[in-house]
Design a protein around this motif. Structure first.
Motif, mmCIF file in Angstrom:
data_model
loop_
_atom_site.group_PDB
_atom_site.id
_atom_site.type_symbol
_atom_site.label_atom_id
_atom_site.label_comp_id
_atom_site.label_asym_id
_atom_site.label_seq_id
_atom_site.Cartn_x
_atom_site.Cartn_y
_atom_site.Cartn_z
ATOM 1 N N VAL A 9 31.133 47.719 49.239
ATOM 2 C CA VAL A 9 31.047 48.654 48.122
ATOM 3 C C VAL A 9 30.639 47.914 46.851
ATOM 4 N N LEU A 10 31.239 46.740 46.649
ATOM 5 C CA LEU A 10 30.920 45.954 45.450
ATOM 6 C C LEU A 10 29.757 44.988 45.657
ATOM 7 N N GLY A 11 29.394 44.762 46.920
ATOM 8 C CA GLY A 11 28.297 43.838 47.199
ATOM 9 C C GLY A 11 28.694 42.386 47.041
ATOM 10 N N VAL A 12 29.950 42.069 47.404
ATOM 11 C CA VAL A 12 30.424 40.687 47.324
ATOM 12 C C VAL A 12 30.892 40.231 48.705
ATOM 13 N N PHE A 47 30.968 55.588 40.934
ATOM 14 C CA PHE A 47 31.853 54.948 39.962
ATOM 15 C C PHE A 47 33.293 54.952 40.466
ATOM 16 N N LYS A 48 33.725 56.069 41.018
ATOM 17 C CA LYS A 48 35.086 56.162 41.557
ATOM 18 C C LYS A 48 35.269 55.201 42.722
ATOM 19 N N GLU A 49 34.255 55.092 43.565
ATOM 20 C CA GLU A 49 34.325 54.213 44.732
ATOM 21 C C GLU A 49 34.418 52.740 44.317
ATOM 22 N N ILE A 50 33.612 52.326 43.352
ATOM 23 C CA ILE A 50 33.658 50.926 42.923
ATOM 24 C C ILE A 50 34.952 50.632 42.162
ATOM 25 N N SER A 51 35.485 51.626 41.459
ATOM 26 C CA SER A 51 36.761 51.440 40.762
ATOM 27 C C SER A 51 37.899 51.268 41.761
ATOM 28 N N GLU A 52 37.872 52.051 42.821
ATOM 29 C CA GLU A 52 38.871 51.939 43.878
ATOM 30 C C GLU A 52 38.801 50.562 44.537
ATOM 31 N N ALA A 53 37.597 50.100 44.818
ATOM 32 C CA ALA A 53 37.415 48.783 45.432
ATOM 33 C C ALA A 53 37.953 47.687 44.521
ATOM 34 N N LYS A 54 37.656 47.781 43.255
ATOM 35 C CA LYS A 54 38.138 46.777 42.293
ATOM 36 C C LYS A 54 39.661 46.758 42.249
ATOM 37 N N GLU A 55 40.284 47.924 42.216
ATOM 38 C CA GLU A 55 41.747 48.001 42.148
ATOM 39 C C GLU A 55 42.395 47.332 43.354
ATOM 40 N N ILE A 56 41.853 47.538 44.524
ATOM 41 C CA ILE A 56 42.411 46.942 45.736
ATOM 42 C C ILE A 56 42.167 45.439 45.765
ATOM 43 N N LEU A 57 40.949 45.018 45.487
ATOM 44 C CA LEU A 57 40.591 43.612 45.657
ATOM 45 C C LEU A 57 41.126 42.692 44.562
ATOM 46 N N LEU A 58 41.431 43.223 43.393
ATOM 47 C CA LEU A 58 41.944 42.364 42.326
ATOM 48 C C LEU A 58 43.466 42.251 42.333
ATOM 49 N N ASP A 59 44.134 43.053 43.123
ATOM 50 C CA ASP A 59 45.583 42.953 43.264
ATOM 51 C C ASP A 59 45.865 42.058 44.472
#
Length: 88
Positions: A9-12, A47-59
């Motif tokens: 989703v984030l391309g990382v 935007f919602k999808e990338i925000s969800e991905a960020k929330e999971i991966l940064l915690d």
């Protein structure tokens, strides 16, 4: 529930650092933010999808749990997507 590969989703890569994830998220958030794309439902959904991905991966705790589930899902797919040894 559908499986989402938050790294894709984030391309990382799964080995991406928190700093790299933040950097990529900020770039994507600017591109897909609803204020930058008024009336564009696809951009809002992205935007919602990338925000969800960020929330999971940064915690840290959530990322560890997600990585474990991701490995299990990958093994499940490689096994043909069926449960073996179950009752008939």
């Amino acid at each position: 529930m559908n499986y989402k590969d938050y790294y894709k989703v984030l391309g990382v890569k799964p080995s991406a650092s928190n700093e790299e994830i933040r950097k990529v998220y900020k770039k994507l958030a600017v591109k897909y933010h609803p204020d930058s794309n008024p009336g564009n439902q696809a951009a809002e959904d992205r935007f919602k999808e990338i925000s969800e991905a960020k929330e999971i991966l940064l915690d840290t705790e959530n990322r560890q749990k997600y990585d474990q589930l991701r490995r299990q899902y990958t093994q499940f797919q490689q096994g043909g997507g069926c449960v073996r040894g179950g009752a008939t």
